[in-house]
Design a protein around this motif. Structure first.
Motif, short mmCIF file in Angstrom:
data_model
loop_
_atom_site.label_atom_id
_atom_site.label_comp_id
_atom_site.label_asym_id
_atom_site.label_seq_id
_atom_site.Cartn_x
_atom_site.Cartn_y
_atom_site.Cartn_z
N ALA A 1 43.00 65.46 43.37
CA ALA A 1 44.18 65.56 42.51
C ALA A 1 43.97 66.63 41.45
CB ALA A 1 44.48 64.21 41.87
N ALA A 2 42.77 66.69 40.85
CA ALA A 2 42.48 67.72 39.84
C ALA A 2 42.58 69.11 40.44
CB ALA A 2 41.10 67.49 39.24
N LEU A 3 42.10 69.27 41.67
CA LEU A 3 42.18 70.57 42.33
C LEU A 3 43.63 70.93 42.67
CD1 LEU A 3 39.04 70.31 44.60
CD2 LEU A 3 39.28 71.52 42.42
N ASP A 4 44.43 69.94 43.04
CA ASP A 4 45.86 70.18 43.29
C ASP A 4 46.55 70.67 42.02
OD1 ASP A 4 45.62 69.43 45.94
OD2 ASP A 4 46.42 67.41 45.62
N VAL A 5 46.26 70.03 40.90
CA VAL A 5 46.86 70.44 39.63
C VAL A 5 46.40 71.85 39.27
CG1 VAL A 5 46.96 69.96 37.14
CG2 VAL A 5 47.18 68.09 38.79
N ALA A 6 45.12 72.13 39.45
CA ALA A 6 44.58 73.46 39.13
C ALA A 6 45.22 74.56 39.99
CB ALA A 6 43.07 73.47 39.31
N ALA A 7 45.69 74.20 41.17
CA ALA A 7 46.37 75.19 42.02
C ALA A 7 47.80 75.47 41.53
CB ALA A 7 46.40 74.69 43.47
N ARG A 8 48.37 74.55 40.73
CA ARG A 8 49.76 74.70 40.27
C ARG A 8 49.90 75.21 38.85
NH1 ARG A 8 50.27 69.51 42.53
NH2 ARG A 8 50.39 68.56 40.47
N VAL A 9 48.97 74.85 37.98
CA VAL A 9 49.10 75.19 36.57
C VAL A 9 47.84 75.92 36.10
CG1 VAL A 9 50.65 73.23 36.13
CG2 VAL A 9 48.20 72.98 35.73
N PRO A 10 47.95 76.69 35.02
CA PRO A 10 46.80 77.50 34.58
C PRO A 10 45.77 76.73 33.75
CG PRO A 10 48.71 77.99 33.22
CD PRO A 10 49.17 77.02 34.29
N VAL A 11 45.00 75.88 34.41
CA VAL A 11 43.91 75.20 33.70
C VAL A 11 42.77 76.19 33.48
CG1 VAL A 11 44.52 72.93 34.64
CG2 VAL A 11 42.77 74.30 35.76
N ALA A 12 41.95 75.91 32.48
CA ALA A 12 40.83 76.80 32.17
C ALA A 12 39.65 76.58 33.11
CB ALA A 12 40.39 76.59 30.73
N GLY A 13 39.58 75.41 33.74
CA GLY A 13 38.49 75.10 34.65
C GLY A 13 38.55 73.64 35.05
#
Length: 174
Positions: free
Chosen positions: A120-132
């Motif tokens: 789920a964290a990787l899915d979110v990181a693919a959609r929004v600009p997380v720092a890491g």
């Protein structure tokens, strides 16, 4: 009495006091969480629920004490959060927590997830600009993301120290 007051002020200054917050998941489900820390970059810590909440509360407090704003929410159907447990909705919960921090003008935002919600964290990181993204435990097979990522084997004090060092200077693929 004066000593107790000084100790409380000292804990608040280090960011140990946590504020109860209401977070809205992307599908409207209300999540209950705690925001700890007074200043610094944002960190969303995500676990799958159940008995892990207390362990992750300790991790959140330790990271907040090192200069980060840490948001820990109970996933839907766990703790005081509404809804029924649904692992498939974890990315909606995580993205809601990410957007909550942005709404509080807390940037940049990192995601720290247990292996149970790492996908789920990787899915979110693919959609929004997380720092890491940091995964505690084993990373999912499809762990290719375009943001810095770190996998830590556990949540021991030594691993949390490594987590804090990485959050201060994230490196891709470490």
């Amino acid at each position: 009495m004066a000593i107790a007051f000084v100790l409380v002020l000292s804990a608040v200054a280090r960011g140990a006091a946590a504020e109860r917050v209401d977070v809205t998941a992307m599908d409207g489900t209300q999540l209950i969480g705690e925001l700890a820390g007074a200043t610094g970059p944002g960190v969303v810590v995500a676990h799958a629920g159940g008995d892990a909440g207390a362990r992750w509360q300790d991790l959140a407090a330790r990271v907040a004490a090192q200069g980060f704003r840490v948001l820990r929410c109970d996933p839907r159907g766990h703790g005081a959060s509404s809804g029924t447990p649904d692992a498939r909705a974890a990315s909606q919960d995580l993205e809601g927590a990410y957007r909550y921090l942005l709404g509080r003008k807390i940037r940049p935002v990192f995601l720290v997830a247990s292996e149970a919600v790492a996908a789920a964290a990787l899915d979110v990181a693919a959609r929004v600009p997380v720092a890491g993204v940091v995964v505690i435990g084993a990373a999912p097979q499809r762990a290719t993301v375009k943001v810095p990522m770190r996998v830590l084997p556990s949540d021991t004090p030594e691993a949390i120290d490594a987590l804090v060092r990485w959050l201060r200077a994230p490196q891709p693929g470490t």
